[in-house]
Design a protein around this motif. Structure first.
Motif, PDB file in Angstrom:
ATOM      1  N   THR A   1      34.853  36.705  36.642  1.00 11.41           N
ATOM      2  CA  THR A   1      34.838  36.334  38.057  1.00 11.41           C
ATOM      3  C   THR A   1      34.038  37.391  38.803  1.00 11.41           C
TER       4      THR A   1
ATOM      5  N   ASN B   1      41.564  37.061  37.205  1.00 13.79           N
ATOM      6  CA  ASN B   1      42.159  37.467  38.486  1.00 13.79           C
ATOM      7  C   ASN B   1      43.622  37.055  38.634  1.00 13.79           C
TER       8      ASN B   1
ATOM      9  N   THR C   1      44.520  42.821  35.278  1.00 12.17           N
ATOM     10  CA  THR C   1      44.095  41.857  36.291  1.00 12.17           C
ATOM     11  C   THR C   1      42.990  42.530  37.096  1.00 12.17           C
TER      12      THR C   1
ATOM     13  N   ASN D   1      40.202  41.333  38.465  1.00 13.64           N
ATOM     14  CA  ASN D   1      39.561  40.597  39.555  1.00 13.64           C
ATOM     15  C   ASN D   1      38.089  40.992  39.689  1.00 13.64           C
TER      16      ASN D   1
ATOM     17  N   SER E   1      36.635  38.015  43.510  1.00 19.34           N
ATOM     18  CA  SER E   1      36.555  36.548  43.436  1.00 19.34           C
ATOM     19  C   SER E   1      36.064  35.952  44.750  1.00 19.34           C
TER      20      SER E   1
ATOM     21  N   SER F   1      34.044  31.282  42.246  1.00 18.02           N
ATOM     22  CA  SER F   1      34.278  32.468  41.456  1.00 18.02           C
ATOM     23  C   SER F   1      34.728  32.193  40.022  1.00 18.02           C
TER      24      SER F   1
ATOM     25  N   ASN G   1      51.003  36.765  41.888  1.00 13.13           N
ATOM     26  CA  ASN G   1      50.641  37.836  40.962  1.00 13.13           C
ATOM     27  C   ASN G   1      51.674  38.953  41.076  1.00 13.13           C
TER      28      ASN G   1
END
Length: 477
Positions: free
Chosen positions: A127, A84, A92, A94, A131, A157, A205
Motif C-alpha cells: 500500500t 495496513n 502493520t 501501512n 494508504s 491504495s 486495528n
C-alpha cells in the motif's frame, strides 16, 4: 491445472472432497508468489511458514472426519491481506518505514473473519504510505507495478491486493476503501473489487494508539477483490460476520429475495464540464447493452449532485487529516505522500468548527437525496474513473495535476462519503490496459450490484490470470 489457477470456490470444493489437500493448495500459491512477485512487488510480507503450518492443521481437521457443515466456506483457501490491517505476529506498516516495529498482537476483525471461514493468509500486500494515494509506492516496501503495463498505476491504495489477484497470488485479496482504494486498483488491474456499505464489514486495528478520525470511520470500509463474482460473494460473506469490537457494524441481511430480478438502472456517462475518456465511454455503453439484454431498464440519468458529493469528500477528509493525520504524515511519511498530500490539501477549504459541522450536516442531505434517487433507480451504472488508468506518479506533478485527478475520481469519492456500496467490474482490455465500470446501489444492497455484475461477467467472459513475465496470459478456471 495447478491449484493456484483455480478460483476460490472450486478450490474449496476440491479440498472438502479430499481431491486436493490444503497443504498442496498453499504450496502451489506460494510457488506462484515466488515466481511472479519479483516482477510486480505486490506482496511485501510473506507468511509462508505459518501458512504451511495452518494448512497442515486444516488438513488434520478434515482427516479427523469433522462434519462438512463445521468446515468454513474457505477452508484451506489461500488469501492475501493488506499490510495496513492488524494480523497477529506481523507489522502493520501501512507503507511507512517508521512503523515496521508496530507488530500486531491480535488479528483485526476482517482477518479474524477470514480465518474463521477457513482461509489461510499466505502473504501481506503493498500500500502507499498511510494508504493515501491512488498509486502504490513507498519508501518502506518499494513500488508495486501494474502487471498489464509497468508505466501505469496498479491503483491505490490496495494496489498490491489488486496486482496479487491479477497475477494469481491467491484467488481472493483483502483491501479497504475510503476514496476508491478497492475499486480503483481493481479497475487498473482488471479484476473485481467490492466496496461494501458502511457498517457492513467490521473494522478495528488493535495496534492503533487511538480511534480513527470521524470521517474516516464514516467512509472507510473493508472488502474483497477477486477474479470472478462467485469468489467475491464468498469472501464478502466471510468478511461481513459480526465482531463486537466495531460498534458501527449493522446486522443487515446479505441478500434480499428480489436480488436477482432486473431493476431500473441510471446510466451516468458524464460529469458536467468534464468529458470522459473514449475507453471509459465505450465500457459504459457495452455494459448498458448487456444489462438491457438481460431485462434491466437502463435510462440515461445523472445522480444527485455528484460533483458536490466528491468535493464534500475532499473537504471533510482533509479537515480530519489536518488535525489527526498530518503531524504523523509529515513526520514519518516519505516524500511522495507528502507531495500528494500537499497537492490535495491545496484544493480543500479550511474549516472552523461551524464549517466542519455544516459540512457534516450537508452530508446527511446528500445521503437523503441519493436514497430517494435509488428508490426510483436501484442501480447506478457509472465509471470507476472518468479516465483510463493514470500514468505512474501522476499525483506528483503539482496541484493543477491533482485537480484533474480529483475530478477523474469523482465517481469514487462521491459514493464513499455517502457510505454506499460500489462494485468495480472489469470489461476487458483496450489498448493493452483494463477497462471497467462501476455499479452502485443503496446501502446494504450489494446483492443488486453482484447480480448485475454476473450479467456483465457472463457476456465479457472470465478474467484471465496475467503473467507479468511476458505478454502471454495463463488460463484460469
Amino acid at each position: 491445472m495447478h491449484p493456484w489457477q483455480l478460483d476460490a470456490a472450486e478450490l474449496a470444493q476440491r479440498i472438502k472432497a479430499r481431491e486436493l489437500s490444503c497443504v498442496e493448495a498453499v504450496r502451489s500459491s506460494l510457488a506462484r508468489l515466488d515466481a511472479v512477485n519479483p516482477q510486480v512487488n505486490a506482496v511485501v510480507d510473506s507468511c509462508a511458514e505459518e501458512a504451511l503450518r495452518e494448512a497442515a492443521q486444516a488438513d488434520a481437521s478434515l482427516a479427523k472426519g469433522e462434519k462438512s457443515e463445521k468446515t468454513g466456506p474457505l477452508h484451506g483457501v489461500p488469501v492475501t491481506v493488506k499490510v495496513n490491517v492488524d494480523q497477529r505476529g506481523h507489522a502493520t506498516t501501512n507503507g511507512v518505514q517508521a512503523y515496521r516495529s508496530v507488530v500486531a498482537g491480535e488479528d483485526s476483525p476482517v482477518v479474524a473473519n477470514l480465518r474463521r471461514a477457513g482461509a489461510i493468509v499466505i502473504a501481506r500486500t503493498n500500500t502507499p504510505a498511510f494508504s493515501m494515494r491512488w498509486f502504490t509506492d513507498n519508501a518502506a516496501h518499494g513500488r508495486t507495478l501494474n502487471p498489464h503495463d509497468a508505466g501505469v498505476t496498479p491503483g491505490g491504495s490496495s494496489g498490491g491486493a489488486a496486482a496479487a489477484v491479477a497475477v494469481g497470488i491467491g484467488a481472493i485479496a483483502h483491501g479497504n476503501d475510503q476514496g476508491g482504494s478497492i475499486r480503483y486498483p481493481a479497475y487498473a488491474c482488471g479484476v473485481y473489487g467490492l466496496r461494501p456499505s458502511f457498517g457492513r464489514v467490521p473494522a478495528f486495528n488493535p495496534s492503533g494508539k487511538g480511534e480513527r478520525p470521524p470521517v474516516v470511520q464514516l467512509s472507510s470500509v473493508q472488502g474483497p477483490l477477486a477474479r470472478n463474482v462467485r469468489d467475491l460473494r464468498i469472501a464478502f460473506a466471510a468478511m461481513a460476520a459480526r465482531d463486537v469490537r466495531d460498534p458501527w457494524w449493522v446486522p443487515a441481511p446479505l441478500e434480499a429475495a428480489d436480488a436477482a430480478a432486473p431493476v431500473r438502472v441510471a446510466l451516468c456517462t458524464e460529469l458536467p464540464g468534464y468529458a470522459c475518456d473514449p475507453e471509459v465511454a465505450d465500457a459504459l455503453q457495452r455494459a448498458a447493452r448487456s444489462l438491457e439484454r438481460a431485462g434491466y431498464q437502463v435510462e440515461p440519468m445523472q445522480p444527485p449532485r455528484l460533483r458536490e458529493a466528491a468535493d464534500l469528500w475532499l473537504a471533510l477528509t482533509m479537515a480530519d487529516s489536518r488535525l489527526l493525520v498530518e503531524p504523523a504524515l509529515l513526520r514519518d511519511g516519505d516524500e511522495t505522500i507528502r507531495e500528494a498530500y500537499r497537492a490535495m490539501d491545496a484544493h480543500a477549504p479550511q474549516f472552523d468548527t461551524a464549517g466542519y459541522m455544516g459540512a457534516l450536516a450537508a452530508r446527511t442531505g446528500l445521503m437523503r437525496e441519493w436514497a430517494l434517487f435509488l428508490q426510483r433507480h436501484p442501480l447506478v451504472l457509472l465509471p470507476v474513473s472518468w479516465r483510463h488508468p493514470f500514468p505512474v506518479d501522476a499525483d506528483q506533478q503539482g496541484s493543477a495535476a491533482m485537480r484533474g485527478l480529483l475530478d477523474a475520481q469523482s465517481p469514487l469519492l462521491s459514493t464513499a462519503i455517502l457510505g454506499l456500496p460500489g462494485l468495480s467490474v472489469p470489461m476487458g482490455l483496450r489498448n493493452g490496459l483494463p477497462t471497467g465500470v462501476q455499479l452502485v446501489s443503496d446501502r446494504f444492497r450489494e446483492d443488486l450490484c453482484m447480480a448485475a455484475a454476473e450479467v456483465l461477467e457472463a457476456d465479457a467472459g472470465p478474467v484471465p490470470v496475467v503473467d507479468p513475465c511476458g505478454a502471454r496470459r495463463v488460463s484460469a478456471s
